[in-house]
Design a protein around this motif. Structure first.
Motif, PDB file in Angstrom:
ATOM      1  N   ALA A 173      -4.923   9.821  -7.216  1.00 28.67           N
ATOM      2  CA  ALA A 173      -6.245   9.427  -6.715  1.00 28.67           C
ATOM      3  C   ALA A 173      -6.823  10.511  -5.805  1.00 28.67           C
ATOM      4  O   ALA A 173      -8.021  10.817  -5.859  1.00 28.67           O
ATOM      5  N   SER A 174      -5.982  11.105  -4.967  1.00 31.02           N
ATOM      6  CA  SER A 174      -6.438  12.186  -4.099  1.00 31.02           C
ATOM      7  C   SER A 174      -6.832  13.408  -4.915  1.00 31.02           C
ATOM      8  O   SER A 174      -7.787  14.120  -4.572  1.00 31.02           O
ATOM      9  N   ALA A 175      -6.096  13.663  -6.007  1.00 31.49           N
ATOM     10  CA  ALA A 175      -6.419  14.801  -6.864  1.00 31.49           C
ATOM     11  C   ALA A 175      -7.809  14.662  -7.467  1.00 31.49           C
ATOM     12  O   ALA A 175      -8.547  15.649  -7.590  1.00 31.49           O
ATOM     13  N   THR A 176      -8.195  13.445  -7.841  1.00 32.26           N
ATOM     14  CA  THR A 176      -9.542  13.261  -8.395  1.00 32.26           C
ATOM     15  C   THR A 176     -10.604  13.545  -7.338  1.00 32.26           C
ATOM     16  O   THR A 176     -11.677  14.084  -7.648  1.00 32.26           O
ATOM     17  N   ALA A 177     -10.317  13.206  -6.071  1.00 29.39           N
ATOM     18  CA  ALA A 177     -11.273  13.481  -4.994  1.00 29.39           C
ATOM     19  C   ALA A 177     -11.439  14.984  -4.783  1.00 29.39           C
ATOM     20  O   ALA A 177     -12.561  15.480  -4.604  1.00 29.39           O
ATOM     21  N   ILE A 178     -10.339  15.726  -4.809  1.00 26.63           N
ATOM     22  CA  ILE A 178     -10.416  17.176  -4.665  1.00 26.63           C
ATOM     23  C   ILE A 178     -11.170  17.783  -5.844  1.00 26.63           C
ATOM     24  O   ILE A 178     -11.967  18.714  -5.676  1.00 26.63           O
ATOM     25  N   CYS A 179     -10.935  17.237  -7.035  1.00 22.53           N
ATOM     26  CA  CYS A 179     -11.630  17.750  -8.227  1.00 22.53           C
ATOM     27  C   CYS A 179     -13.129  17.511  -8.151  1.00 22.53           C
ATOM     28  O   CYS A 179     -13.917  18.272  -8.724  1.00 22.53           O
ATOM     29  N   ARG A 180     -13.541  16.453  -7.473  1.00 19.28           N
ATOM     30  CA  ARG A 180     -14.986  16.251  -7.273  1.00 19.28           C
ATOM     31  C   ARG A 180     -15.556  17.378  -6.412  1.00 19.28           C
ATOM     32  O   ARG A 180     -16.645  17.878  -6.675  1.00 19.28           O
ATOM     33  N   GLU A 181     -14.811  17.773  -5.395  1.00 17.81           N
ATOM     34  CA  GLU A 181     -15.279  18.872  -4.548  1.00 17.81           C
ATOM     35  C   GLU A 181     -15.309  20.190  -5.306  1.00 17.81           C
ATOM     36  O   GLU A 181     -16.150  21.043  -5.053  1.00 17.81           O
ATOM     37  N   LEU A 182     -14.394  20.363  -6.245  1.00 13.90           N
ATOM     38  CA  LEU A 182     -14.353  21.583  -7.038  1.00 13.90           C
ATOM     39  C   LEU A 182     -15.406  21.596  -8.140  1.00 13.90           C
ATOM     40  O   LEU A 182     -15.587  22.605  -8.819  1.00 13.90           O
ATOM     41  N   GLY A 183     -16.109  20.467  -8.324  1.00 14.67           N
ATOM     42  CA  GLY A 183     -17.126  20.384  -9.361  1.00 14.67           C
ATOM     43  C   GLY A 183     -16.587  20.059 -10.724  1.00 14.67           C
ATOM     44  O   GLY A 183     -17.307  20.159 -11.729  1.00 14.67           O
ATOM     45  N   ILE A 184     -15.318  19.644 -10.785  1.00 13.33           N
ATOM     46  CA  ILE A 184     -14.691  19.317 -12.067  1.00 13.33           C
ATOM     47  C   ILE A 184     -15.002  17.877 -12.466  1.00 13.33           C
ATOM     48  O   ILE A 184     -15.144  17.558 -13.647  1.00 13.33           O
ATOM     49  N   LEU A 185     -15.105  16.982 -11.483  1.00 14.48           N
ATOM     50  CA  LEU A 185     -15.418  15.580 -11.726  1.00 14.48           C
ATOM     51  C   LEU A 185     -16.685  15.197 -10.977  1.00 14.48           C
ATOM     52  O   LEU A 185     -17.069  15.850 -10.004  1.00 14.48           O
ATOM     53  N   THR A 186     -17.318  14.121 -11.421  1.00 13.43           N
ATOM     54  CA  THR A 186     -18.518  13.617 -10.760  1.00 13.43           C
ATOM     55  C   THR A 186     -18.152  12.397  -9.916  1.00 13.43           C
ATOM     56  O   THR A 186     -17.023  11.919  -9.932  1.00 13.43           O
ATOM     57  N   GLU A 187     -19.136  11.884  -9.194  1.00  7.78           N
ATOM     58  CA  GLU A 187     -18.898  10.738  -8.327  1.00  7.78           C
ATOM     59  C   GLU A 187     -18.512   9.484  -9.113  1.00  7.78           C
ATOM     60  O   GLU A 187     -17.937   8.551  -8.563  1.00  7.78           O
ATOM     61  N   THR A 188     -18.835   9.452 -10.417  1.00  6.29           N
ATOM     62  CA  THR A 188     -18.501   8.267 -11.216  1.00  6.29           C
ATOM     63  C   THR A 188     -16.994   8.069 -11.342  1.00  6.29           C
ATOM     64  O   THR A 188     -16.540   6.967 -11.654  1.00  6.29           O
ATOM     65  N   SER A 189     -16.210   9.111 -11.094  1.00  6.22           N
ATOM     66  CA  SER A 189     -14.754   8.985 -11.218  1.00  6.22           C
ATOM     67  C   SER A 189     -14.210   7.968 -10.229  1.00  6.22           C
ATOM     68  O   SER A 189     -13.213   7.299 -10.495  1.00  6.22           O
TER      69      SER A 189
END
Length: 375
Positions: A173-189
């Protein structure tokens, strides 16, 4: 429970059960992390490929992230490398691709394989991100900061200092949050994780886990699955059985088993349990293969030694059913360890050359298993 010494942290199985019971909470918890050095290329070059590198639970975080990206039809390709010889996987041109980001994931920051891989990458690309805990002698983090690369620290609410895999889902779950900051995932994740947490809560009846554990005592174990789960869910299940139940377990693909390994199972004289894990949306031919396998094995000389247990997750989105399957088999491993408890000889920390997880090192640091709400 046996009178085996439990070490300064207390009984490992009880610790695991406490954290596993809270999996639904872990996946929906607002992830926390600390950015020590931001990724300078976020938003500049669209990330098309993320390569996760790590060992043990650190690699499983990448496996779950890859599953997440696949399940949600992301444009980002994900690869997970459990190795240090990167020249086997990528040539220098592929490493220098501006649309590829390499994530070096090491909770302790002290595992030798990620450090070797980091040195190889650092000479060839600036697209490097380091994820670690920042605890102890975090050599990987120190090198990344000294070289000007991006670095993030996990900030888990619940963790076990000896067995990071106990909190693998919160790592994810924390990895998805970091990926949002990296621009890999969007807020919908974030909403997708909440959906998964609700699915776990709605399917929290794991009563069959204890009964299955009873039937697995004293038997060799083989897990068969499809390609999607083999490189994601099954890897973590294997770690649960290895590190919690202290049971060796083999894995294979359903179709690959029928092309080769079944020949060795037919005449086996050792008690063997085959666990067949099937996704609700699996290919129709899997069902035919499993039915044929069961029929053939029932007529072999080993019929009395081999039993087959099929597990099919409840209907639902792939990510949700995958996490439910993890939850179920984590419970199986916990029950199995209680029925047939074995002592830990700290073989992992010693064999891997990483004393960070050694009981003595943990005691010196004063670390304790931490649960959400603990003071």
């Amino acid at each position: 429970m046996s009178d085996t010494p439990s070490g300064p942290l207390g009984d490992r199985v009880e610790r695991f059960k406490l954290l596993n019971a809270k999996m639904a909470e872990q996946v929906t918890r607002t992830a926390s992390y600390r950015c020590l050095s931001p990724y300078p290329h976020a938003g500049k070059n669209r990330v098309r490929r993320i390569v996760m590198m790590g060992m043990g639970c650190s690699a499983v975080v990448g496996d779950l992230l890859r599953l997440f990206l696949f399940a949600e039809h992301s444009h980002v390709e994900a690869r997970v490398i459990n190795d240090y010889r990167l020249d086997w996987y990528f040539n220098d041109e592929a490493i220098a691709d501006p649309h590829t980001v390499f994530v070096m994931c090491s909770y302790s920051g002290s595992s030798q394989e990620p450090l070797i891989a980091y040195n190889y990458l650092a000479a060839r690309t600036k697209n490097i991100v380091v994820w670690s805990s920042g605890k102890g002698g975090d050599e990987l983090e120190a090198r990344a900061l000294a070289d000007g690369h991006a670095a993030f620290q996990w900030q888990l609410e619940e963790e076990d200092p000896e067995y990071p895999l106990f909190s693998a889902v919160e790592f994810f779950a924390s990895a998805t949050a970091i990926c949002r900051e990296l621009g890999i995932l969007t807020e919908t994740s974030d909403s997708l994780l909440k959906r998964s947490g609700q699915f776990l809560a709605d399917n929290e009846d794991l009563t069959g886990a204890a009964a299955l554990a009873e039937r697995l005592v004293g038997r060799d174990l083989l897990v068969l699955s499809n390609p999607i789960w083999d490189e994601s869910v099954v890897k973590l299940i294997r770690m649960y059985f290895n590190e919690i139940a202290m049971v060796n377990i083999a894995t294979n693909l359903i179709h690959e088993f029928t092309h080769s390994q079944i020949a060795a199972v037919g005449p086996t004289l050792r008690p063997l349990s085959i666990l067949v894990l099937r996704t609700p949306s699996g290919h129709p031919f899997e069902e035919d293969r499993v039915a044929a396998m069961k029929s053939l094995l029932s007529r072999c000389p080993s019929a009395g030694n081999v039993d087959v247990h099929e597990f099919k997750a409840p209907e639902g989105p792939l990510l949700d059913t995958s996490l439910h399957t993890l939850h179920f088999f984590a419970s199986v491993a916990a029950h199995l360890s209680e029925i047939d408890e074995k002592p830990s000889f700290e073989l992992i920390s010693n064999a891997s050359g990483n004393p960070w997880y050694n009981q003595g090192s943990i005691k010196d640091r004063g670390d304790q298993t931490r649960l959400a709400g603990d003071e």
